[in-house]
Write a protein that holds these residues in place. Structure first.
Motif, PDB file in Angstrom:
ATOM      1  N   SER A  18      10.432   7.670   2.507  1.00 27.22           N
ATOM      2  CA  SER A  18       9.051   7.451   1.887  1.00 27.22           C
ATOM      3  C   SER A  18       8.078   8.537   2.554  1.00 27.22           C
ATOM      4  CB  SER A  18       8.454   6.242   2.144  1.00 27.22           C
ATOM      5  OG  SER A  18       7.222   5.899   1.807  1.00 27.22           O
ATOM      6  N   THR A  22       6.420  11.814   1.149  1.00 27.57           N
ATOM      7  CA  THR A  22       5.125  12.127   1.150  1.00 27.57           C
ATOM      8  C   THR A  22       4.847  13.615   1.852  1.00 27.57           C
ATOM      9  OG1 THR A  22       4.506   9.683   1.812  1.00 27.57           O
ATOM     10  CG2 THR A  22       3.120  11.522   2.608  1.00 27.57           C
ATOM     11  N   SER A  94       4.029  10.712   9.108  1.00 24.26           N
ATOM     12  CA  SER A  94       3.125  10.391   8.005  1.00 24.26           C
ATOM     13  C   SER A  94       1.932  10.977   8.432  1.00 24.26           C
ATOM     14  CB  SER A  94       2.965   8.896   8.093  1.00 24.26           C
ATOM     15  OG  SER A  94       4.061   8.152   7.532  1.00 24.26           O
TER      16      SER A  94
END
Length: 172
Positions: A18, A22, A94
């Protein structure tokens, strides 16, 4: 602020995938574009398993307050004797965890691992010439530029970016 740097596991596959998706979707840090990045969770697990089984490779994960914030992966091309002493790394964070020093912590932990690893002598990377923040970090940690691939990546009509090749020798 509670930060833990640990070895990655197969259980990290979904969250790391994930994060990678991103970062890819941002379109400014990686070669792949969103429509080119179609890795599945099973493929991610297979990739992680390969890293964990190779003593010349490593996957380190950063957690902040128990949440996975990113990772650094180091891989060799150990299929060739003449290049088995070196490898390249990729760093993924992130967006909400950037600017907190996690990238530096991951890279410092990787360098510590590399210095202790009896096989690894040289840590390498390629970075977009427009990624000034990353280049600054690498230089602060002792990485040197060893070459540049001019106009290696095309971002649009008449918009090119150089690939800066950097390294750090970890054995004296």
């Amino acid at each position: 602020m509670s930060i833990v740097i640990r070895e990655g596991t197969l259980n990290d596959a979904e969250v790391l995938l994930s994060i990678q998706k991103t970062v890819v979707s941002e379109g400014k840090y990686l070669i792949a574009l969103s429509h080119e990045f179609s890795k599945t969770v099973d493929q991610q697990k297979e990739w992680i398993e390969g890293i964990l089984q190779n003593e010349r490779d490593t996957l380190l994960v950063a957690e902040k307050e128990g949440e996975v914030a990113g990772c650094i992966v180091f891989q060799t091309n150990s299929g060739r004797e003449r290049t088995a002493h070196k490898g390249d790394f990729g760093l993924f964070l992130s967006p909400e965890y950037r600017g907190l020093g996690l990238g530096r912590m991951l890279l410092e932990e990787l360098l510590d691992w590399a210095e202790k690893n009896p096989y690894i002598e040289k840590v390498c990377l390629g970075v977009f010439s427009i990624n000034e923040r990353a280049i600054s970090l690498y230089k602060k940690l002792g990485f040197l530029e060893e070459g540049r691939k001019v106009r290696e990546f095309k971002f649009g009509d008449d918009e090119y970016v150089d690939d800066i090749l950097m390294y750090k020798w970890v054995k004296e």
